[in-house]
Design an enzyme around this catalytic site. Sequence first.
Site, PDB file in Angstrom:
ATOM      1  N   SER A   7     -17.404  -1.918 -10.542  1.00  0.00           N
ATOM      2  CA  SER A   7     -16.794  -0.727  -9.949  1.00  0.00           C
ATOM      3  C   SER A   7     -17.716   0.466 -10.139  1.00  0.00           C
ATOM      4  CB  SER A   7     -15.449  -0.442 -10.625  1.00  0.00           C
ATOM      5  OG  SER A   7     -14.841   0.703 -10.065  1.00  0.00           O
ATOM      6  N   ASN A   8     -17.592   1.398  -9.227  1.00  0.00           N
ATOM      7  CA  ASN A   8     -18.193   2.721  -9.417  1.00  0.00           C
ATOM      8  C   ASN A   8     -17.109   3.789  -9.432  1.00  0.00           C
ATOM      9  OD1 ASN A   8     -21.015   2.408  -9.799  1.00  0.00           O
ATOM     10  ND2 ASN A   8     -21.241   1.851  -7.653  1.00  0.00           N
ATOM     11  N   LYS A  12     -11.274   4.522 -12.821  1.00  0.00           N
ATOM     12  CA  LYS A  12     -11.000   3.169 -13.317  1.00  0.00           C
ATOM     13  C   LYS A  12     -11.866   2.844 -14.532  1.00  0.00           C
ATOM     14  CE  LYS A  12      -9.660   0.455  -9.248  1.00  0.00           C
ATOM     15  NZ  LYS A  12     -10.053  -0.735  -8.488  1.00  0.00           N
ATOM     16  N   ASP A  68      -8.806  -5.793  -8.792  1.00  0.00           N
ATOM     17  CA  ASP A  68      -8.293  -5.272  -7.544  1.00  0.00           C
ATOM     18  C   ASP A  68      -6.827  -4.984  -7.795  1.00  0.00           C
ATOM     19  OD1 ASP A  68      -8.891  -4.398  -4.901  1.00  0.00           O
ATOM     20  OD2 ASP A  68      -7.707  -6.062  -4.121  1.00  0.00           O
ATOM     21  N   ASP A 151      -0.337   7.395  -7.779  1.00  0.00           N
ATOM     22  CA  ASP A 151       0.333   7.801  -9.024  1.00  0.00           C
ATOM     23  C   ASP A 151       1.391   8.897  -8.831  1.00  0.00           C
ATOM     24  OD1 ASP A 151      -1.172   5.908 -10.329  1.00  0.00           O
ATOM     25  OD2 ASP A 151      -2.370   7.323 -11.491  1.00  0.00           O
ATOM     26  N   LYS A 171       0.411   6.347 -19.600  1.00  0.00           N
ATOM     27  CA  LYS A 171       0.291   5.501 -18.417  1.00  0.00           C
ATOM     28  C   LYS A 171      -0.334   4.148 -18.767  1.00  0.00           C
ATOM     29  CE  LYS A 171      -2.151   5.008 -14.060  1.00  0.00           C
ATOM     30  NZ  LYS A 171      -3.241   5.487 -13.216  1.00  0.00           N
TER      31      LYS A 171
END
Length: 190
Positions: A7-8, A12, A68, A151, A171
């Site tokens: 991921s970039n 995340k 994902d 969110d 969260k």
Amino acid sequence: MKLVFASNNLHKIEEIQNLLSSSIQILSLKDIGCFDEIPETANTIEGNAILKANYVTEKYGYDCFADDSGLEIEYLNRAPGVLSARFAGEQKNDQDNIDKVLRELEGVQNRNARFKTVIALNIKNEQYLFTGIITGNITTSQKGSQGFGYDPIFQPNNYKMTFAQMNQQEKSAISHRGLAVKQLMHFLTT
């Protein structure tokens, strides 16, 4: 231990690094010199996680994990699901996606939804999958300014706040991604 996270997405990466033990260092795609647009052409959340992990392992030779995630809304036949990031178009705009969900659910009583994350881990020539799911409902308006994606309109069951009203620690303790990462962490440390 060093592991590539396919991921970039800085949100995340930060979220996952905060959940993992300090003995595990996360490398981003940028850190390994991968600037490719990794295909996400599967028609399931699991399939896209596997595609991304396999891409990095096969092309760059690293042990890697990829996730994902998708928002699945009962009334919309589990849409946007695998298309969550592009629900309102290829521009992948969070606000456009939120606006589209709120329009589609206008006047609808059944607002049940769930967030699902699947992590595919490729390590030592083996692949493992970890799944996290949290159920809740879609609010009628946006609430909160934390987080990202959907969110501000997702309120987990038994909570009076949306994900966007919770701090990162609150969260992560209950989120779909947090649950999947806990399974990943347990696997890596046992």
